[in-house]
Scaffold this motif. Sequence first.
Motif, PDB file in Angstrom:
ATOM      1  N   SER A   1      46.887  34.881  26.390  1.00  0.00           N
ATOM      2  CA  SER A   1      46.562  36.290  26.207  1.00  0.00           C
ATOM      3  C   SER A   1      47.222  37.096  27.327  1.00  0.00           C
ATOM      4  N   PRO A   2      47.634  38.339  27.050  1.00  0.00           N
ATOM      5  CA  PRO A   2      48.246  39.155  28.108  1.00  0.00           C
ATOM      6  C   PRO A   2      47.370  39.293  29.345  1.00  0.00           C
ATOM      7  N   ALA A   3      46.060  39.425  29.151  1.00  0.00           N
ATOM      8  CA  ALA A   3      45.163  39.629  30.283  1.00  0.00           C
ATOM      9  C   ALA A   3      45.148  38.436  31.236  1.00  0.00           C
TER      10      ALA A   3
ATOM     11  N   ARG B   1      55.789  48.835  34.126  1.00  0.00           N
ATOM     12  CA  ARG B   1      55.455  49.644  32.949  1.00  0.00           C
ATOM     13  C   ARG B   1      55.247  48.763  31.727  1.00  0.00           C
ATOM     14  N   ALA B   2      56.108  47.767  31.568  1.00  0.00           N
ATOM     15  CA  ALA B   2      55.962  46.850  30.440  1.00  0.00           C
ATOM     16  C   ALA B   2      54.652  46.072  30.539  1.00  0.00           C
ATOM     17  N   ALA B   3      54.331  45.620  31.756  1.00  0.00           N
ATOM     18  CA  ALA B   3      53.109  44.853  31.959  1.00  0.00           C
ATOM     19  C   ALA B   3      51.873  45.704  31.693  1.00  0.00           C
ATOM     20  N   ARG B   4      51.864  46.915  32.224  1.00  0.00           N
ATOM     21  CA  ARG B   4      50.718  47.802  32.002  1.00  0.00           C
ATOM     22  C   ARG B   4      50.500  48.043  30.511  1.00  0.00           C
ATOM     23  N   ALA B   5      51.586  48.319  29.794  1.00  0.00           N
ATOM     24  CA  ALA B   5      51.472  48.622  28.362  1.00  0.00           C
ATOM     25  C   ALA B   5      51.058  47.397  27.555  1.00  0.00           C
ATOM     26  N   ALA B   6      51.448  46.208  28.031  1.00  0.00           N
ATOM     27  CA  ALA B   6      51.106  44.973  27.323  1.00  0.00           C
ATOM     28  C   ALA B   6      49.715  44.466  27.693  1.00  0.00           C
ATOM     29  N   GLY B   7      49.165  44.954  28.814  1.00  0.00           N
ATOM     30  CA  GLY B   7      47.863  44.485  29.275  1.00  0.00           C
ATOM     31  C   GLY B   7      47.931  43.295  30.201  1.00  0.00           C
ATOM     32  N   CYS B   8      49.109  43.081  30.826  1.00  0.00           N
ATOM     33  CA  CYS B   8      49.280  41.981  31.779  1.00  0.00           C
ATOM     34  C   CYS B   8      49.077  42.474  33.210  1.00  0.00           C
ATOM     35  N   PRO B   9      48.419  41.700  34.069  1.00  0.00           N
ATOM     36  CA  PRO B   9      48.433  42.018  35.497  1.00  0.00           C
ATOM     37  C   PRO B   9      49.857  41.867  36.020  1.00  0.00           C
ATOM     38  N   VAL B  10      50.207  42.645  37.060  1.00  0.00           N
ATOM     39  CA  VAL B  10      51.594  42.629  37.522  1.00  0.00           C
ATOM     40  C   VAL B  10      51.685  42.675  39.040  1.00  0.00           C
ATOM     41  N   VAL B  11      52.546  41.837  39.584  1.00  0.00           N
ATOM     42  CA  VAL B  11      52.865  41.809  41.012  1.00  0.00           C
ATOM     43  C   VAL B  11      54.363  42.031  41.152  1.00  0.00           C
ATOM     44  N   LEU B  12      54.764  42.866  42.113  1.00  0.00           N
ATOM     45  CA  LEU B  12      56.176  43.174  42.311  1.00  0.00           C
ATOM     46  C   LEU B  12      56.654  42.674  43.673  1.00  0.00           C
ATOM     47  N   VAL B  13      57.881  42.157  43.694  1.00  0.00           N
ATOM     48  CA  VAL B  13      58.513  41.827  44.970  1.00  0.00           C
ATOM     49  C   VAL B  13      59.085  43.104  45.568  1.00  0.00           C
ATOM     50  N   THR B  14      59.211  43.124  46.875  1.00  0.00           N
ATOM     51  CA  THR B  14      59.605  44.363  47.565  1.00  0.00           C
ATOM     52  C   THR B  14      61.108  44.469  47.798  1.00  0.00           C
TER      53      THR B  14
END
Length: 234
Positions: free
Chosen positions: A178-180, A193-206
């Motif tokens: 599941s996306p969540a 943005r893709a993760a938010r819209a899909a319902g996935c938690p997201v972590v970004l590298v700097t």
Amino acid sequence: MNHELFDAAIVDLDGTMVDTLGDFVAALNQMLAETLPGRWPAAGLDAATVERMVGKGSEHLVRSTLKHVGAQMGSAQSAINLIANFDAAFAAYQRHYTGINGRHSAVYPGVPEGLRTLQQAGLRLACLTNKPLAFALELLKLKGLDGFFTQVFGGDSFERKKPDPLPLLKTCECLGTSPARTLMIGDSSNDARAARAAGCPVVLVTYGYNHGEPVRDVDADGFIDSLAELHLQK
């Protein structure tokens, strides 16, 4: 980070696992030298200019490059002709990129360690990139990263690319999660943005490519300076 919150992770490629900016710069300059014979300066596009255009797929990268170069040209008609010649320029870009894929790129420090951490926590891993699938598969193999992933999808794998949520939703479907409960790891607002819209938690590298914008201004659940910082605990 509690690994029991996740069943899988989706990991971006360019700017997240591999620094491919040198590949893009080389292929684009070869494309322009072919498209503008005798008129393209030897110095060509620089890395800072290309970095701002990376992230939304090869078609977007080539169109953005043609617009940028067209704006630098003295003749408005020459600029219009250049931009109208997209198909030939894109074919040249694809051909040149095939020849240099991986030659001017390097795996970011901490990437293998981070991927092993995810595997050891029992997560299913997929690579999802806007890079064409054939290029992505070859690059992962060249850099010794292909063995980490059960699924790999490129910018031509689905009808739409990130930041549209469709690629993430389709990847979750293929992973059987599941996306969540599927963590997205990326480097830009496209991934977030893709993760938010899909319902996935997201972590970004700097350290990646975020269109010239500060990555910490992006709406994400966390930021890491290296994939080796992914500590998944019970």
